[in-house]
Design a protein around this motif. Structure first.
Motif, PDB file in Angstrom:
ATOM      1  N   UNK A  97       0.861  -1.186   0.000  1.00 57.06           N
ATOM      2  CA  UNK A  97       0.000   0.000   0.000  1.00 57.06           C
ATOM      3  C   UNK A  97       0.896   1.233   0.000  1.00 57.06           C
ATOM      4  N   UNK A  98       0.703   2.072  -1.019  1.00 55.80           N
ATOM      5  CA  UNK A  98       1.463   3.310  -1.174  1.00 55.80           C
ATOM      6  C   UNK A  98       0.465   4.429  -1.466  1.00 55.80           C
ATOM      7  N   UNK A  99       0.628   5.548  -0.779  1.00 57.31           N
ATOM      8  CA  UNK A  99      -0.159   6.725  -1.130  1.00 57.31           C
ATOM      9  C   UNK A  99       0.808   7.872  -1.436  1.00 57.31           C
ATOM     10  N   UNK A 100       0.408   8.741  -2.325  1.00 54.73           N
ATOM     11  CA  UNK A 100       1.174   9.946  -2.637  1.00 54.73           C
ATOM     12  C   UNK A 100       0.469  11.126  -1.982  1.00 54.73           C
ATOM     13  N   UNK A 134      -1.806   4.269   6.970  1.00 52.98           N
ATOM     14  CA  UNK A 134      -2.323   3.177   7.812  1.00 52.98           C
ATOM     15  C   UNK A 134      -3.811   2.956   7.551  1.00 52.98           C
ATOM     16  N   UNK A 135      -4.576   4.032   7.458  1.00 50.57           N
ATOM     17  CA  UNK A 135      -6.010   3.914   7.183  1.00 50.57           C
ATOM     18  C   UNK A 135      -6.236   3.335   5.790  1.00 50.57           C
ATOM     19  N   UNK A 136      -5.416   3.722   4.820  1.00 55.24           N
ATOM     20  CA  UNK A 136      -5.535   3.144   3.476  1.00 55.24           C
ATOM     21  C   UNK A 136      -5.290   1.635   3.519  1.00 55.24           C
ATOM     22  N   UNK A 137      -4.296   1.212   4.298  1.00 55.86           N
ATOM     23  CA  UNK A 137      -4.008  -0.219   4.442  1.00 55.86           C
ATOM     24  C   UNK A 137      -5.202  -0.923   5.102  1.00 55.86           C
ATOM     25  N   UNK A 138      -5.675  -0.373   6.212  1.00 56.67           N
ATOM     26  CA  UNK A 138      -6.787  -0.995   6.936  1.00 56.67           C
ATOM     27  C   UNK A 138      -8.041  -1.053   6.074  1.00 56.67           C
ATOM     28  N   UNK A 139      -8.219  -0.049   5.235  1.00 57.13           N
ATOM     29  CA  UNK A 139      -9.360  -0.048   4.327  1.00 57.13           C
ATOM     30  C   UNK A 139      -9.219  -1.165   3.293  1.00 57.13           C
ATOM     31  N   UNK A 188     -11.018  -1.102   8.306  1.00 54.97           N
ATOM     32  CA  UNK A 188     -11.476   0.260   8.575  1.00 54.97           C
ATOM     33  C   UNK A 188     -12.999   0.330   8.611  1.00 54.97           C
ATOM     34  N   UNK A 189     -13.653  -0.572   7.891  1.00 57.28           N
ATOM     35  CA  UNK A 189     -15.119  -0.561   7.840  1.00 57.28           C
ATOM     36  C   UNK A 189     -15.761  -1.409   8.940  1.00 57.28           C
ATOM     37  N   UNK A 193       4.441   4.497   2.420  1.00 53.82           N
ATOM     38  CA  UNK A 193       4.144   3.081   2.295  1.00 53.82           C
ATOM     39  C   UNK A 193       3.707   2.480   3.617  1.00 53.82           C
ATOM     40  N   UNK A 194       2.909   1.413   3.526  1.00 53.40           N
ATOM     41  CA  UNK A 194       2.478   0.667   4.701  1.00 53.40           C
ATOM     42  C   UNK A 194       2.493  -0.819   4.380  1.00 53.40           C
TER      43      UNK A 194
END
Length: 143
Positions: free
Chosen positions: A8-11, A38-43, A48-49, A80-81
């Motif tokens: 999981x990578x966010x920009x 972290x929230x993107x990974x959990x989602x 997250x839901x 990254x996560x």
């Protein structure tokens, strides 16, 4: 440590207001960036839901960050996560941050511990098997 090691990578753009008096991104901002990854990974794994559908959900138990290089405006960071350990009631998430303005240079790394929490009883609970399987599928390895 490179981005291809993280599923999981966010920009994220660096904002002018992220800087402090010394002209670099303030340390508190890093923790917001880590939270977003972290929230993107959990989602991605459906955790997250969970809180909206059940009484269970993630809760942050610990976090630590190593600042390797300064980041300044303007820049876009990659965050990254990845999960590196799953315990009985918790998981360890490793993070890394890279600077686009510094040609992808590794600028920070962090570790956070997320506990699966029963909010009504205020107690940790076992990581659900379905979540474990989703982490293993995302990471491409068994835990």
């Amino acid at each position: 440590m490179s981005p291809d090691q993280f599923p999981v990578i966010i920009d994220w753009p660096v904002h002018w207001g992220d800087q402090d008096l010394f002209g670099h991104v303030n340390n508190v901002v890093y923790f917001r960036w880590l939270e977003s990854a972290r929230v993107a990974y959990l989602d991605r794994i459906g955790l997250a839901r969970l809180h909206g559908q059940e009484v269970l959900g993630p809760i942050l138990a610990a976090i630590a960050c190593n600042f390797r290089r300064q980041i300044e405006f303007p820049d876009t960071v990659r965050i990254g996560a990845r999960v590196t350990h799953i315990g009985n009631t918790s998981m360890t998430i490793e993070h890394a941050i890279w600077s686009s303005a510094r040609s992808g240079e590794h600028t920070a790394d962090a570790t956070s511990t997320v506990v699966i929490f029963d909010y009504p009883s205020q107690r940790p609970v076992r990581v659900p098997d379905g979540i474990r399987r989703k982490i293993e599928a995302l990471e491409g390895k068994p835990f």
